[in-house]
Design an enzyme around this catalytic site. Structure first.
Site, PDB file in Angstrom:
ATOM      1  N   HIS A 305       0.875  -1.184   0.000  1.00  0.00           N
ATOM      2  CA  HIS A 305       0.000   0.000   0.000  1.00  0.00           C
ATOM      3  C   HIS A 305       0.901   1.220   0.000  1.00  0.00           C
ATOM      4  O   HIS A 305       1.652   1.431   0.962  1.00  0.00           O
ATOM      5  CB  HIS A 305      -0.849   0.060   1.284  1.00  0.00           C
ATOM      6  CG  HIS A 305      -1.966  -0.926   1.334  1.00  0.00           C
ATOM      7  ND1 HIS A 305      -2.829  -1.006   2.396  1.00  0.00           N
ATOM      8  CD2 HIS A 305      -2.381  -1.852   0.441  1.00  0.00           C
ATOM      9  CE1 HIS A 305      -3.725  -1.949   2.156  1.00  0.00           C
ATOM     10  NE2 HIS A 305      -3.467  -2.488   0.988  1.00  0.00           N
ATOM     11  N   HIS A 349      -5.571   5.360  -0.176  1.00  0.00           N
ATOM     12  CA  HIS A 349      -6.228   6.661   0.076  1.00  0.00           C
ATOM     13  C   HIS A 349      -5.735   7.721  -0.923  1.00  0.00           C
ATOM     14  O   HIS A 349      -4.811   7.491  -1.684  1.00  0.00           O
ATOM     15  CB  HIS A 349      -6.001   7.155   1.511  1.00  0.00           C
ATOM     16  CG  HIS A 349      -6.344   6.130   2.536  1.00  0.00           C
ATOM     17  ND1 HIS A 349      -5.988   6.238   3.846  1.00  0.00           N
ATOM     18  CD2 HIS A 349      -7.030   4.953   2.450  1.00  0.00           C
ATOM     19  CE1 HIS A 349      -6.420   5.186   4.516  1.00  0.00           C
ATOM     20  NE2 HIS A 349      -7.043   4.383   3.691  1.00  0.00           N
TER      21      HIS A 349
HETATM   22  C1  DNO Z   1      -8.255   1.259   5.251  1.00  0.00           C
HETATM   23  C2  DNO Z   1      -7.581   0.004   5.044  1.00  0.00           C
HETATM   24  C3  DNO Z   1      -7.821  -1.079   6.071  1.00  0.00           C
HETATM   25  C4  DNO Z   1      -7.412  -2.408   5.484  1.00  0.00           C
HETATM   26  C5  DNO Z   1      -7.654  -3.597   6.379  1.00  0.00           C
HETATM   27  C6  DNO Z   1      -7.032  -4.816   5.784  1.00  0.00           C
HETATM   28  O1  DNO Z   1      -8.246   2.095   4.402  1.00  0.00           O
HETATM   29  O2  DNO Z   1      -6.220   0.173   4.859  1.00  0.00           O
HETATM   30  O3  DNO Z   1      -9.153  -1.115   6.426  1.00  0.00           O
HETATM   31  O4  DNO Z   1      -8.134  -2.661   4.341  1.00  0.00           O
HETATM   32  O5  DNO Z   1      -7.153  -3.373   7.632  1.00  0.00           O
HETATM   33  O6  DNO Z   1      -7.451  -5.966   6.470  1.00  0.00           O
END
Ligand code: DNO
Length: 392
Positions: A305, A349
């Site tokens: 991410h 995001h």
């Molecule tokens: C929010 C996300 C988290 C993520 C979970 C994965 O934007 O990064 O909610 O999806 O924690 O299990």
């Protein structure tokens, strides 16, 4: 890295055709309508997979296959739920969906106190304010002995806030912390639930007596059961770090730092037991150096991410531009392109900007802001590859 995008299923107003136009290759999604703990059937998996493939894309990553609370606190249904999890994993593997992200955060997934923090240029960002969070804990939840968990300067500001905060602001805080940020990811509390605070307190009560060591033991038990199944079906599991990466609301959090990552990787030392390298979550803890973490754990990272943060010494966290801040995203692209070039990565995001400002999206997941960051990072990746002598 493989360019992926988080898509929330057929109800998502950002369509697969739109994603195809901007250069997305793989989709990150979940079976959002299946309640936590239930088996993901081959039919349901293949239906989504075929739909994605019809649009010339592939289902690259599951985010998330949720781990039910009873597995995390070790409730009486724990082993039945683990059995269901194994069947879902096997069904995913058989369908060819081979990367599965999950998290092991008790009760509450990612935490923000403000979904529209003005950045001064007309755009908005997500924000974590430790004073408002302490207020939520001490004055709204009224958790026993909560004040012991906060430093004096935060408590001082919290009491000052108590003099001015309005009822509307309190409602918004509850809505932000336990409804809007959680509803679309966890299934614990959903939009429209009556009295979310009471529901939330019941969830917290399930963890009475569960400390860090016990939560670790429960995670180890889970991994010991599910990793062999992942291995058998060629599935790579990758836990998402805790966001923010420290204990909250009296709940332990155990995926917060280099030591924690080292611990769970060794708990079941198998390449199918890996990490989701969420640069935003990890960088929001001042104890973490993301560059060092990426170098150390690149080979056991199965999903990335890309996001960044700015953090101050009081613990205020602002989601920064993807090219600046503690996330050191440019350097991360360089490391992962060298160490593990086939990794799926997604933009995490994005700023709320332009025509999206008045539209309804899941917080953090608007279109234009993410597309903007996606284009920035495509440029960064092309440059890194050229410098390394690979074709972009
Ligand atoms: C929010 C996300 C988290 C993520 C979970 C994965 O934007 O990064 O909610 O999806 O924690 O299990």
């Amino acid at each position: 890295m493989e360019r992926t995008w988080r898509w929330f299923g057929k109800k998502d107003s950002i369509t697969l055709d739109m994603l195809k136009q901007i250069g997305v290759e793989g989709i990150v999604t979940s079976l959002h309508d299946v309640p936590n703990g239930e088996i993901w059937t081959s039919e349901a998996i293949n239906e989504v997979k075929n739909h994605i493939e019809k649009h010339g894309l592939r289902w690259s990553v599951v985010e998330s296959l949720p781990v039910s609370e009873a597995i995390k606190y070790g409730g009486k249904d724990c082993n039945t739920l683990i059995e269901n999890y194994k069947v879902s994993l096997a069904n995913l593997g058989k369908a060819g969906v081979k990367t599965v992200c999950y998290n092991f955060m008790p009760v509450i997934d990612w935490i923000r106190t403000d979904l529209r923090k003005p950045k001064g240029d007309g755009t908005y960002s997500l924000f974590f304010d430790p004073v408002r969070f302490a207020y939520f804990d001490c004055f709204i939840l009224k958790r026993k002995d909560a004040e012991r968990d906060y430093p004096e300067n935060i408590l001082r500001q919290m009491y000052a806030l108590n003099e001015t905060i309005t009822e509307a602001e309190k409602d918004e805080l509850v809505d932000t912390i336990i409804v809007k940020t959680q509803g679309f990811v966890s299934g614990n509390i959903r939009e429209g639930d009556k009295n979310p605070v009471e529901l939330f307190k019941k969830l917290l009560a399930l963890y009475e007596g569960i400390d860090r060591e016990q939560l670790r033991a429960n995670m180890k038990h889970f991994l010991q059961q599910v990793v062999p199944v992942a291995e058998e079906y060629g599935v790579k599991l990758c836990v998402h770090p805790d966001d923010p990466p420290f204990a909250v609301l009296g709940l332990p959090r155990i995926v917060t730092s280099a030591d924690d990552i080292e611990w769970f990787l060794k708990a079941v030392d198998n390449p199918c037991n890996g990490l989701t390298f969420c640069a935003g979550s990890l960088s929001s803890g001042l104890h973490n150096d993301v560059i060092e973490l990426a170098r150390r754990f690149a080979k056991r990272t199965h999903f990335v991410h890309l996001r960044s943060t700015e953090v101050d010494s009081d613990g205020y966290v602002l989601e920064a531009s993807h090219l600046e801040g503690r996330g050191h995203v440019v350097e991360l692209v360089r490391i992962f392109e060298r160490e593990n070039p086939d990794l799926p990565m997604r933009i995490d995001h994005g700023p709320l900007m332009l025509d999206d400002i008045d539209k309804q999206y899941n917080p953090g997941y608007s279109f234009l802001g993410r597309m903007y960051a996606f284009a920035q990072l495509m440029g960064v990746t092309a440059a890194v590859k050229q410098i390394d002598g690979k074709t972009a």
